[in-house]
Each structure stands twice: as structure tokens, then as C-alpha cells.
Design an enzyme around this catalytic site. Sequence first.
Site, PDB file in Angstrom:
ATOM      1  N   SER A  18       6.094  -2.859  -7.641  1.00 14.48           N
ATOM      2  CA  SER A  18       6.501  -1.775  -7.882  1.00 14.48           C
ATOM      3  C   SER A  18       7.046  -1.038  -8.843  1.00 14.48           C
ATOM      4  O   SER A  18       8.239  -0.480  -9.224  1.00 14.48           O
ATOM      5  CB  SER A  18       6.558  -0.444  -6.771  1.00 14.48           C
ATOM      6  OG  SER A  18       6.500   0.771  -7.186  1.00 14.48           O
ATOM      7  N   HIS A  41       2.548  -3.666  -9.652  1.00 11.40           N
ATOM      8  CA  HIS A  41       2.101  -2.833  -8.129  1.00 11.40           C
ATOM      9  C   HIS A  41       1.591  -0.999  -9.332  1.00 11.40           C
ATOM     10  O   HIS A  41       3.658  -0.967  -9.649  1.00 11.40           O
ATOM     11  CB  HIS A  41       2.485  -2.423  -7.413  1.00 11.40           C
ATOM     12  CG  HIS A  41       1.582  -1.528  -5.551  1.00 11.40           C
ATOM     13  ND1 HIS A  41       0.764  -2.038  -5.727  1.00 11.40           N
ATOM     14  CD2 HIS A  41       2.033  -0.383  -6.363  1.00 11.40           C
ATOM     15  CE1 HIS A  41       0.164  -0.548  -4.798  1.00 11.40           C
ATOM     16  NE2 HIS A  41       1.239   0.293  -5.145  1.00 11.40           N
ATOM     17  N   ASP A  43       1.320   2.908  -9.891  1.00 10.16           N
ATOM     18  CA  ASP A  43       1.105   4.107  -9.256  1.00 10.16           C
ATOM     19  C   ASP A  43       0.972   4.328  -9.750  1.00 10.16           C
ATOM     20  O   ASP A  43       1.829   5.172 -10.573  1.00 10.16           O
ATOM     21  CB  ASP A  43       2.483   4.213  -8.645  1.00 10.16           C
ATOM     22  CG  ASP A  43       2.493   3.398  -7.449  1.00 10.16           C
ATOM     23  OD1 ASP A  43       2.217   2.747  -6.465  1.00 10.16           O
ATOM     24  OD2 ASP A  43       4.010   2.317  -6.805  1.00 10.16           O
ATOM     25  N   MET A  45      -0.458   8.771  -9.978  1.00 10.89           N
ATOM     26  CA  MET A  45      -0.510   9.469  -9.065  1.00 10.89           C
ATOM     27  C   MET A  45      -0.764  11.277  -9.740  1.00 10.89           C
ATOM     28  O   MET A  45       0.098  10.851 -11.485  1.00 10.89           O
ATOM     29  CB  MET A  45       1.224   9.875  -8.426  1.00 10.89           C
ATOM     30  CG  MET A  45       1.737   8.734  -7.949  1.00 10.89           C
ATOM     31  SD  MET A  45       3.009   9.173  -7.126  1.00 10.89           S
ATOM     32  CE  MET A  45       4.231   7.525  -6.537  1.00 10.89           C
ATOM     33  N   HIS A  74      -2.978   1.049  -7.952  1.00  3.65           N
ATOM     34  CA  HIS A  74      -3.353   1.912  -7.125  1.00  3.65           C
ATOM     35  C   HIS A  74      -2.769   3.509  -7.112  1.00  3.65           C
ATOM     36  O   HIS A  74      -2.224   3.323  -7.789  1.00  3.65           O
ATOM     37  CB  HIS A  74      -1.704   1.518  -6.332  1.00  3.65           C
ATOM     38  CG  HIS A  74      -1.493   2.461  -4.893  1.00  3.65           C
ATOM     39  ND1 HIS A  74      -0.266   2.617  -4.132  1.00  3.65           N
ATOM     40  CD2 HIS A  74      -2.690   2.700  -4.655  1.00  3.65           C
ATOM     41  CE1 HIS A  74      -0.374   3.403  -2.614  1.00  3.65           C
ATOM     42  NE2 HIS A  74      -1.931   3.856  -3.264  1.00  3.65           N
ATOM     43  N   MET A  76      -3.682   6.979  -6.361  1.00  2.00           N
ATOM     44  CA  MET A  76      -3.388   7.995  -5.378  1.00  2.00           C
ATOM     45  C   MET A  76      -3.666   9.497  -6.209  1.00  2.00           C
ATOM     46  O   MET A  76      -2.748   9.722  -6.466  1.00  2.00           O
ATOM     47  CB  MET A  76      -1.529   8.040  -5.309  1.00  2.00           C
ATOM     48  CG  MET A  76      -1.198   7.292  -4.185  1.00  2.00           C
ATOM     49  SD  MET A  76       0.485   6.424  -4.006  1.00  2.00           S
ATOM     50  CE  MET A  76       0.635   5.684  -5.682  1.00  2.00           C
ATOM     51  N   MET A 145      -0.757   1.867   4.009  1.00  2.10           N
ATOM     52  CA  MET A 145       0.970   2.039   3.612  1.00  2.10           C
ATOM     53  C   MET A 145       1.008   2.156   4.530  1.00  2.10           C
ATOM     54  O   MET A 145       1.164   2.854   5.764  1.00  2.10           O
ATOM     55  CB  MET A 145       0.293   3.855   3.584  1.00  2.10           C
ATOM     56  CG  MET A 145      -0.705   4.003   1.893  1.00  2.10           C
ATOM     57  SD  MET A 145      -0.075   3.110  -0.069  1.00  2.10           S
ATOM     58  CE  MET A 145       1.622   3.953   0.499  1.00  2.10           C
ATOM     59  N   GLY A 150       3.474   8.986  -2.809  1.00  3.21           N
ATOM     60  CA  GLY A 150       3.919   9.856  -3.615  1.00  3.21           C
ATOM     61  C   GLY A 150       5.328   9.607  -4.262  1.00  3.21           C
ATOM     62  O   GLY A 150       5.449   9.772  -5.177  1.00  3.21           O
ATOM     63  N   PHE A 151       5.963   8.450  -3.114  1.00  2.00           N
ATOM     64  CA  PHE A 151       7.626   8.312  -3.708  1.00  2.00           C
ATOM     65  C   PHE A 151       8.116   7.149  -3.298  1.00  2.00           C
ATOM     66  O   PHE A 151       7.881   7.010  -2.416  1.00  2.00           O
ATOM     67  CB  PHE A 151       8.400   9.283  -3.136  1.00  2.00           C
ATOM     68  CG  PHE A 151       8.197  11.142  -3.585  1.00  2.00           C
ATOM     69  CD1 PHE A 151       8.483  11.419  -4.278  1.00  2.00           C
ATOM     70  CD2 PHE A 151       7.103  12.010  -2.653  1.00  2.00           C
ATOM     71  CE1 PHE A 151       8.525  13.300  -5.378  1.00  2.00           C
ATOM     72  CE2 PHE A 151       6.882  12.944  -3.046  1.00  2.00           C
ATOM     73  CZ  PHE A 151       7.385  13.434  -4.244  1.00  2.00           C
ATOM     74  N   GLY A 152       8.503   6.521  -4.576  1.00  4.14           N
ATOM     75  CA  GLY A 152       9.618   5.509  -4.234  1.00  4.14           C
ATOM     76  C   GLY A 152      10.834   5.808  -2.965  1.00  4.14           C
ATOM     77  O   GLY A 152      11.092   6.775  -2.794  1.00  4.14           O
ATOM     78  N   GLY A 153      11.480   4.448  -2.673  1.00  2.00           N
ATOM     79  CA  GLY A 153      12.228   4.634  -2.109  1.00  2.00           C
ATOM     80  C   GLY A 153      12.568   5.051  -0.040  1.00  2.00           C
ATOM     81  O   GLY A 153      13.597   5.284   0.219  1.00  2.00           O
ATOM     82  N   ASP A 183       2.814  -1.438   1.412  1.00  6.15           N
ATOM     83  CA  ASP A 183       3.729  -0.708   0.451  1.00  6.15           C
ATOM     84  C   ASP A 183       4.204   0.907   1.005  1.00  6.15           C
ATOM     85  O   ASP A 183       3.265   1.186   1.367  1.00  6.15           O
ATOM     86  CB  ASP A 183       1.799   0.189  -0.371  1.00  6.15           C
ATOM     87  CG  ASP A 183       2.737   0.329  -1.766  1.00  6.15           C
ATOM     88  OD1 ASP A 183       3.985   0.820  -2.054  1.00  6.15           O
ATOM     89  OD2 ASP A 183       1.820   1.345  -2.115  1.00  6.15           O
ATOM     90  N   GLY A 184       4.884   0.476   0.551  1.00  6.51           N
ATOM     91  CA  GLY A 184       6.305   1.491   1.088  1.00  6.51           C
ATOM     92  C   GLY A 184       6.907   0.968   1.901  1.00  6.51           C
ATOM     93  O   GLY A 184       6.994   0.792   3.053  1.00  6.51           O
ATOM     94  N   GLY A 185       8.550   0.849   1.435  1.00  6.14           N
ATOM     95  CA  GLY A 185      10.248   0.988   1.976  1.00  6.14           C
ATOM     96  C   GLY A 185      10.353  -1.186   2.356  1.00  6.14           C
ATOM     97  O   GLY A 185      10.549  -1.005   3.974  1.00  6.14           O
ATOM     98  N   GLY A 205       9.236  -2.079  -4.458  1.00  6.00           N
ATOM     99  CA  GLY A 205       9.587  -1.294  -5.373  1.00  6.00           C
ATOM    100  C   GLY A 205      10.979  -1.271  -5.741  1.00  6.00           C
ATOM    101  O   GLY A 205      11.603  -2.271  -6.240  1.00  6.00           O
TER     102      GLY A 205
END
Length: 231
Positions: A18, A41, A43, A45, A74, A76, A145, A150-153, A183-185, A205
Site C-alpha cells: 500500500s 495498492h 488508497d 480517501m 481501494h 474509501m 478489512m 482510514g489509516f495505515g499502521g 488489508d490492515g495490520g 503498507g
Amino acid sequence: MLPIDDTGRLGGIRINPSILAADFVNMQAELARIASADFVHVDVMDNHFVPNLTFGPQMVERIQATSPVPLDVHLMIADPDRWAPEYAELGAASVTFHLEAATEPVALARRLRAIGSRAGVAVKPATAIEGLFDLLDDFDQILVMTVEPGFGGQSFMPETMPKLRRLAYEARRRGSSVWLQVDGGIGESTIAQAAEAGADTFVAGSAVFGASDPGNAIAALRATAAQHHTH
Ligand code: DX5
Ligand code: ZN
């Protein structure tokens, strides 16, 4: 063991870094660092569907022109029925919109496919998946998800895994070839459980762009996912 194609990529497993975690003012160099990925990827937003803002079609068009790998967009954003086709038209290989935001998800997926892009639908952690079971043929990929968008990390939410497992079970049972994305973590410590639950397409990401060698990080994630993949 899964087959390895002539690019060294493992069939059936996709690693999509990402660019949310990349350095936006060095985008061209950042993209070059992930040439061994399957897709990049992207994102988008709108500070409305999610409480964060990234960029729109103009930036995505430049990424499309520069990227060594195809784009996995993606969205959002609110009102994807209105905006998603534009991303397919600029050449994104796949366009994923959120089920929670779409008015007519199946009609929108058909429009995306007609333009020539893969059609994806995403669900937030609290959104039920069962409504998609009869629609698997209308989509090329489904994104479960594993954080609030909304946020990376952010930290991976293991409580999303039963949902992914049910989806993978239904997809197998119905003979569907839909790709199952998370997607995410996602990183070295979490990718195994997502692969075991049935994911085949992994967005990462910080785990890729935060590594000193993104190419090595992609290879390591790919190997771990392949080892735990259950399809
Ligand atoms: C979050 C985005 C993700 C994000 C993932 O809303 O959809 O694609 O970039 O970032 P990591 O892998 O750092 O959790
Ligand atoms: Zn994303």
C-alpha cells in the site's frame, strides 16, 4: 507447494504493498522499490467515508503512468456509484469500493468490468459478509478489512478472521474463483493467520515500505503466506 511463475511470483498468492505508507514526494522511486509485488495498492480517501484524506484521480493517473506493477485501487469514498468508474477508465487493473457506501453494488461492479477493470467490494470489520454470498460471481475480489479503514499502521484485528473463514468456505463450496483480500495490520506476525483463514491477496503498507529492503519484505511475506495458504 504452489507453482512459481517465470517472474518468481507464487501462483495464487498476491502481495500488494500500500503506497499509503510510501513517501509521497518520492513516489516514482517508491514505486520502483516494489517492482516484485503483484499490484500496488492505492488508497483513495475522501475525508467523508473515512476521517482521512489522500488523493483523487489525477494522482492515481500519475501512479498508473509510473508504476512497474498494475494498480489495485481501494476507494474509501462516499458515493462510489458516481466516482468509481473514473478509476477504471484511467487504467486501474482493479477497483474496489465499499459495500457500506454503494447504492447499487452489483450494477457498479458490472460497469467496472465493462470498462475493463476487475471489480472489488470491501467490507469494514463490523459489516456482515453473508449478503455477498449470492453475489460472488459479480465480483473479482472481496476485501475483508482487518482494521477500521482510514489509516495505515494500525493493529490487525483477529476478530475479523471468522468472517473471512466463512467467506472462504462459501467461495470454495460454490466453486468461485473470487480473490479474497485482507488489508490492515498485515505483516510477518499476522499474515499466516489471514492465509490460514483463506486469504490469497494481501495488502501491506508499513510492513513493506517500513522495511529497509521492500523487495525482501515482499518475498518473506509471500513465502509465509504460501506456507499457510489453505485453498
Ligand atoms: C487503511 C488502508 C490500508 C493501509 C494499510 O485504511 O486501506 O491499505 O494502507 O496499512 P498497514 O499495512 O500499515 O496497516
Ligand atoms: Zn487499503
